[in-house]
Design an enzyme around this catalytic site. Sequence first.
Site, PDB file in Angstrom:
ATOM      1  CG  ASP A  81      -1.713   1.230   1.374  1.00  0.00           C
ATOM      2  OD1 ASP A  81      -1.320   2.097   2.191  1.00  0.00           O
ATOM      3  OD2 ASP A  81      -2.726   1.356   0.682  1.00  0.00           O
ATOM      4  CG  ASP A 138       0.203   9.231  -9.631  1.00  0.00           C
ATOM      5  OD1 ASP A 138       0.751   8.383  -8.910  1.00  0.00           O
ATOM      6  OD2 ASP A 138       0.278   9.207 -10.871  1.00  0.00           O
TER       7      ASP A 138
END
Length: 295
Positions: free
Chosen positions: A156, A177
Amino acid sequence: MLSYLHGFHAGNFADMHKHAALWLVLSHLRKKKKPFCVIDTHAGSGWYDLGSDQAAKTGEWKDGYARAKAEPNPPEMLAAFLDHVARFDPVAKGRDYGVREEDAYRGPFYPGSPFIVREMLREEDELILMELHPREHETLHHRVKRDGRIHLHKRDGYEGLVAMMPPVIRRGLVLMDPSYDVKQDYQKAANAVQHAWEKWPNGTFMLWYPILEDGFDGDLRTSFGAIKASGGVLCAELAADQGGAKGRMRGTGLLVINPPWQFDQQLAEIGVWLAKTCKFPGPAQHSINWLVAAQ
């Protein structure tokens, strides 16, 4: 959620703005001999075939990269980036860029952020990538595994960024992003960047976000306005006043902590040119605002 695939959106107007800004920061980092590192928290698959079925389904690159490439006299730094994209040909690189002989490629091709950075790395520099989507990670691994300067993690990006702070090479950039598939991503992104900056206050951090009719970008600007970085916090947005269909982007934004010297002036010139060149839901404008002044 892991439903987002950037292949549908590669080369759109948001990529033009985001990747031009990335190119500016990389160009600045290369000016000094000291090594730098780049951490890309949501790396995607690395590069994209604009002739693929995914790209054809949306055609977004035709309103972004294709228009920018066809228009004469772009700003100098944007011209350098567009020339780089026009020359980008992973098929010519073969296995070093993860090209599989059994796959059919149509082209043209568009480099995602990992390969924009890869082309700007020197031998002593380093690129750290994170990608959690199983298929995107597998593809990216195949495409970067031959380059010893690149380290790929299946984790993650929000958690991984904070855990890796500060990096071994203390000069460089973080690019985040996310897909913003769920509204919680806005707060996750803000929290992760703020905690990472607290551990690496001299780093440059760049967060991309979509500007939507029903978006939460205002919360991001508020959060970043509380980050008292010595190099300042810059907000750059390229957007139309209206966004058309609900949920569709009407613009693209960047929040940059500790931007390089003259970055604001260079990006302002590029943004104004892109606002006139790319296709948006309506007339677009580019704005630059310092949320926190540089000291």
